[in-house]
Design an enzyme around this catalytic site. Structure first.
Site, PDB file in Angstrom:
ATOM      1  CG  ASP A  76      -1.827   1.145   1.332  1.00  8.44           C
ATOM      2  OD1 ASP A  76      -2.708   1.259   0.466  1.00  8.44           O
ATOM      3  OD2 ASP A  76      -1.677   1.955   2.275  1.00  8.44           O
TER       4      ASP A  76
ATOM      5  CD  GLU B 264      -2.312   2.413  -3.346  1.00  5.46           C
ATOM      6  OE1 GLU B 264      -3.455   2.828  -3.601  1.00  5.46           O
ATOM      7  OE2 GLU B 264      -1.902   2.249  -2.176  1.00  5.46           O
TER       8      GLU B 264
END
Length: 703
Positions: free
Chosen positions: A356, A392
């Site tokens: 993330d 990401e």
């Protein structure tokens, strides 16, 4: 056991960090570069009463350590770190606050946000620079020592799908099965449901190779959510990076039982040929900004664990948007992350990680660096050498957008692909050139440094944003239930409601939505790169227009299986099978351009106008023409090649096919049946994708 605990610690070993069972006792090791001393605090089995405070030895290379004889699994403990409390210098030591071991495998207690967990005194005139003297041990989170785990079952024989065959399926472990009648009621909402026969059959039918599961590590809900009687459903607020979140396992089960349930679920999925990638959050912790609680990292060594503002070290760099940013460039923090990743692979059995806000992993004092120490260490680690690494590739800081710049084996989420596909099919000013570039692997982003088209993780929708159904049903977000007055969530989603906000009984609107839905799914599955499907998009799942359902642990955030469209599932399964059976649709290398004979040994790609002519510069810039064809020519001239037709307009478009006889493999509009033969020309229905196949033995000499 607690009555016989010694009153002193003898010197231990500085490695491994965390608690470790050895020599008939327990070794403890915890890092702090700036602490003056650290105490090991022992508690009764329920964590309600503090029994001992034992000074630790060291530090040795920044590690405090100690050995506790005749102690073992089940021991409940925490730390108190002594040192300067000077927030203006970044130092926030407060020995009144019990601290959770960053390496805790089991976490004891039920956290409640309260003033006593803060290192400063709330309401004090000096604010976050004041000092709170209350002892929070009774209500603080503690660690419980667990038995050492053997390697995960079947670790050596886990699936290792090559990247060009991946189909990633992103899901929330609870939301996936909570409302699915085909799952045993006792398992609904649990991680174990992913390995139930109905779930495995569904994954296999869709051709899913790899599950990407939203965070399962121990997380907290933010204070603001708790005040609104909501929770952080998605779990992107980690505190216990080595511990499982009990929400996803049998209620009341022990940490040992939860770990075994996790391991066995992974093992059963592996037996079915399905990999599991774990979504991990190493960009920030649940301690928040300078006004957040002191729970672990902040109290152990604030300036080592976190990135602090250079002109005001009392404040945090907030590249995560969640209050703080972990300082991954620090050697001990790098080691912590690598230790954690190894644990989840070797002992828990996962097949990789989706990071993330991964730009934070490569941040240095000079900004993002793809050669940062963390990436170098990750690439050379023998255990992590063959697991999936998915980024990401952005965060909220300056120069945080880094799509295409991640090193080595990383696959990058490609939001430019998402925006181009949505815009092309929904009538936005997306040129044919932009569509073609994204469809063919985004060479402008990835064609460098030996990276391949498969490095682009292509998606139409993910957990963060509209579902596929909702981006075709809503012109704007509807996040009122989140309690933030609809200010949260992405403000500029590319979507189209076709004239009615939400559900519609109008047959024409429903038909147009359905055609675009299938065209978008077809584009995703036929594009070069690595396709990723959001769970529920295969059957039309809706979140009622909420594009930020992070706090909706209710039917809004759960998959709506009772309303699933079985025809869409069946059609997507056929589409996935087509991708698997046609090598040109998952070509792992860059296609050669349509040039003369010296390129005959390479698979080639030709972009054509509806008139059957090669696209020229003027054609790419013609905004009045939007339909496009793509011819894929195999390197082996005896192999069949493919023709893909794209019509994003609201009118049927005639495509010239030339002299070859083509067999229709797919029509997303269902206007023509698969198997139909076509020659000369073919009419593509509005908002449709068609795939045709011909034998290269009939191919005329290329000009």
């Amino acid at each position: 056991m607690t009555c016989s605990l010694p009153h002193t610690l003898i010197p231990g070993r500085p490695l491994p960090l965390g608690p470790s069972l050895r020599d008939g006792g327990l070794n403890f090791a915890v890092f702090s570069e700036h602490a003056e001393r650290i105490e090991l605090c022992l508690f009764d089995s329920g964590g309600a009463r503090e029994l001992r405070r034992l000074p630790m030895h060291g530090p040795d290379d920044g590690v405090f350590h100690g050995f506790l004889s005749e102690a073992g699994a089940g021991l409940v403990y925490g730390y108190r770190a002594h040192g300067e409390y000077r927030p203006e210098a970044g130092l926030r030591f407060n020995a009144n606050k019990l601290l959770l071991d960053p390496y805790a495998r089991d976490i004891v207690g039920r956290f409640r946000h309260s003033d006593e967990h803060h290192g400063f005194e709330l309401g004090h005139p000096q604010g976050a620079r004041s000092f709170d003297t209350r002892n929070n041990a009774l209500s603080a989170l503690k660690a419980r020592v667990t038995d050492a785990l053997p390697s995960a079952p079947g670790l050596a024989n886990r699936p290792r799908h090559p990247v060009d065959r991946l189909l990633i399926y992103e899901l929330h472990a609870k939301g996936f099965s909570q409302q699915w009648a085909a799952i045993d009621p006792a398992l609904r909402g649990r991680f174990a449901a992913l390995a139930e026969p109905a779930a495995i059959e569904h994954f296999q039918r869709l051709g899913v190779t790899t599950l990407c599961v939203l965070p399962l590590q121990w997380s907290l809900s933010e204070a603001a959510l708790s005040q609104r009687q909501l929770s952080n459903y998605w779990g992107y607020n980690t505190l216990g990076f080595f511990a499982l979140d009990p929400r996803f396992f049998a209620r009341g089960s022990t940490a040992e039982a939860q770990r075994e349930e996790f391991r066995q679920t992974i093992y059963r999925l592996h037996q079915a040929g399905i990999e599991v990638v774990l979504d991990v959050v190493f960009n920030h912790s649940a301690e928040g900004d300078e006004f957040g609680p002191t729970l672990s990292f902040r109290g152990l060594d604030n300036p080592s664990w976190y990135r602090l503002l250079g002109d005001d070290p009392s404040r945090y760099e907030n590249h995560s948007g969640c209050g703080n940013t972990l300082r991954i460039e620090h050697p001990q923090v790098t080691q912590f992350v690598l230790d954690c990743l190894r644990y989840w692979v070797e002992q828990m059995g996962v097949d990789g990680f989706r990071f993330d806000l991964a730009t934070a992993l490569g941040r240095t004092s000079h900004g993002f660096d793809p050669r940062a120490a963390f990436f170098t260490a990750l690439r050379q680690d023998p255990l992590l050498a063959d697991v999936h690494l998915i980024a990401e590739p952005w965060d909220g800081g300056h120069d945080g957008y880094q799509v295409g710049r991640f090193p080595g084996r990383f696959l990058d989420w490609n939001d430019k692909y998402r925006d181009a596909m949505r815009g092309y099919w929904l009538g936005r000013p997306v040129s044919r050139g932009e569509f073609a570039r994204r469809f063919a692997g985004s060479s402008d982003l990835f064609h460098h440094g030996h990276r391949r088209p498969t490095a682009s993780v292509n998606f139409i929708a993910v957990h963060d944003g509209f579902t596929l159904n909702d981006l075709l049903s809503y012109a704007g977000k509807h996040n009122q239930a989140n309690g933030e007055h609809n200010r949260d969530g992405h403000h500029h989603e590319i979507s189209h409601n076709f004239g009615v906000e939400g559900n519609s009984d109008d047959a024409l609107i429903r038909s147009r939505r359905r055609h675009c839905q299938r065209a978008l799914l077809a584009s995703l599955m036929l594009s070069q790169g690595t396709p990723m499907l959001l769970a529920g998009d295969e059957f039309g799942n809706s979140q009622g227009g909420n594009n930020n359902a992070y706090c909706q642990d209710n039917p809004t955030g759960w998959l709506d299986w009772p309303s699933a469209d079985p025809e869409l599932i069946a059609w997507l399964a056929e589409l996935s099978a087509l991708r698997r059976t046609e090598p040109l649709l998952r070509h792992p290398y860059w296609f050669e351009s349509d040039h003369p004979a010296q390129h005959q040994a390479q698979a080639r790609l030709r972009w054509l106008s509806p008139q059957g002519t090669a696209m020229q510069v003027s054609d790419w810039h013609d905004r009045d023409q939007r339909a496009l064809a793509c011819q894929l020519i195999a390197a082996d001239q005896a192999s069949p090649h493919l023709l893909l037709l794209f019509n994003p307009t609201e009118q049927a478009v005639s495509f010239k096919l030339g002299p070859l006889i083509w067999q229709l493999l797919l029509d997303s509009s269902h206007t023509a049946k698969p198997g139909t033969l076509a020659q000369g020309s073919l009419l593509a229905a509005p908002c449709s994708v068609l795939v045709l196949r011909a034998s290269t033995s009939h191919l005329e000499t290329e000009p």
